[in-house]
Enzyme design. Structure first.
Site, PDB file in Angstrom:
ATOM      1  N   ASP A   1       0.223  -2.687   6.006  1.00  0.00           N
ATOM      2  CA  ASP A   1       0.793  -4.003   6.314  1.00  0.00           C
ATOM      3  C   ASP A   1       1.309  -4.005   7.752  1.00  0.00           C
ATOM      4  O   ASP A   1       1.655  -2.946   8.292  1.00  0.00           O
ATOM      5  CB  ASP A   1       1.973  -4.314   5.381  1.00  0.00           C
TER       6      ASP A   1
HETATM    7  N1  URA Z   1       1.807  -0.259   0.142  1.00  0.00           N
HETATM    8  C1  URA Z   1       2.351  -1.369   0.664  1.00  0.00           C
HETATM    9  O1  URA Z   1       3.009  -2.123  -0.014  1.00  0.00           O
HETATM   10  N2  URA Z   1       2.131  -1.644   1.986  1.00  0.00           N
HETATM   11  C2  URA Z   1       1.430  -0.829   2.799  1.00  0.00           C
HETATM   12  O2  URA Z   1       1.279  -1.107   3.996  1.00  0.00           O
HETATM   13  C3  URA Z   1       0.872   0.335   2.239  1.00  0.00           C
HETATM   14  C4  URA Z   1       1.077   0.594   0.912  1.00  0.00           C
END
Ligand code: URA
Length: 227
Positions: free
Chosen positions: A106
């Site tokens: 993310d």
């Molecule tokens: N899980 C998440 O919620 N976000 C990420 O970026 C990676 C794993």
């Protein structure tokens, strides 16, 4: 290691030294040699390993890069905002095939992300059958209740809207608001949704490692080639 035999214009443009239409000019301006002999002919064929540019070997034909991704950077080729590829050298940004991230983090997640132009490797490591371990450190909005590790280990937790339970995951408590979590899947927003399913919220997320590749020795924004 690959050592492909192809035309000079293909070597140079595929590796991002210049565009295909610029190869002629590039050969005039730069010292490009095959086995030490200067080349001016864009159609001349050579093995990758025999070509030098300004006395340096060509970049590897295939790259695997480990980056410690900073927050605010986006793992996408097309979304708006600061794209992760803009942090790489221009030559790598111009490669064909393109360099892509292996999976995604993310925008607000930091830490270990691999990037490659090897489509087969990318596919292998992102396939649902891949069981690469990913280790995260998460900071939570609410103190732990105490049952989280058992629930994550059970292999019986369902994420909202999903029909298959999560595989068993290992959670270690670092402090009441801070955990280390090892998972072998890569579902959408998985870590945030796992804590969401237990009524908590992740306020900061850092991936310490992806398989054997750890970012412990890289500062945020730093990267290195790993093959
Ligand atoms: N899980 C998440 O919620 N976000 C990420 O970026 C990676 C794993």
């Amino acid at each position: 290691m690959q050592n492909s035999y192809k035309r000079m214009d293909a070597h140079l443009s595929n590796l991002g030294y210049c565009t295909r239409s610029e190869v002629k000019k590039f050969l005039k301006k730069n010292l490009v040699c095959v086995d030490g002999i200067r080349v001016f002919d864009v159609t001349q064929k050579a093995y990758h390993n025999d070509v030098t540019v300004e006395n340096e070997p060509l970049d590897n034909e295939s790259l695997l890069i480990l980056m410690n991704k900073p927050s605010g950077v986006i793992c996408s080729h097309s979304d708006g905002g600061v794209l992760i590829y803009s942090m790489l050298p221009l030559r790598w940004q111009r490669r064909n095939p393109k360099i892509s991230t292996i999976g995604r983090l993310d925008a607000d997640t930091t830490g270990a992300i691999l990037l490659t132009d090897d489509g087969e490797l990318n596919h292998k490591l992102t396939s649902p059958k891949s069981d690469v371990a990913k280790v995260y450190e998460a900071t939570l909005a609410e103190p732990l209740k105490g049952n989280e590790a058992d629930i994550f280990a059970s292999g019986e937790l369902f994420l909202k809207g999903e029909k298959k339970p999560l595989l068993s995951a290992k959670m270690e408590i670092l402090s009441p608001l801070h955990v280390r979590l090892e998972i072998c899947e890569g579902r959408y927003h998985q870590v945030k949704r796992m804590f969401g399913a237990l009524g908590n919220r992740v306020v900061a997320l850092h991936r310490v490692s992806f398989g054997d590749f750890s970012v412990e020795n890289l500062k945020l924004g730093e990267y290195k080639t790993v093959i």
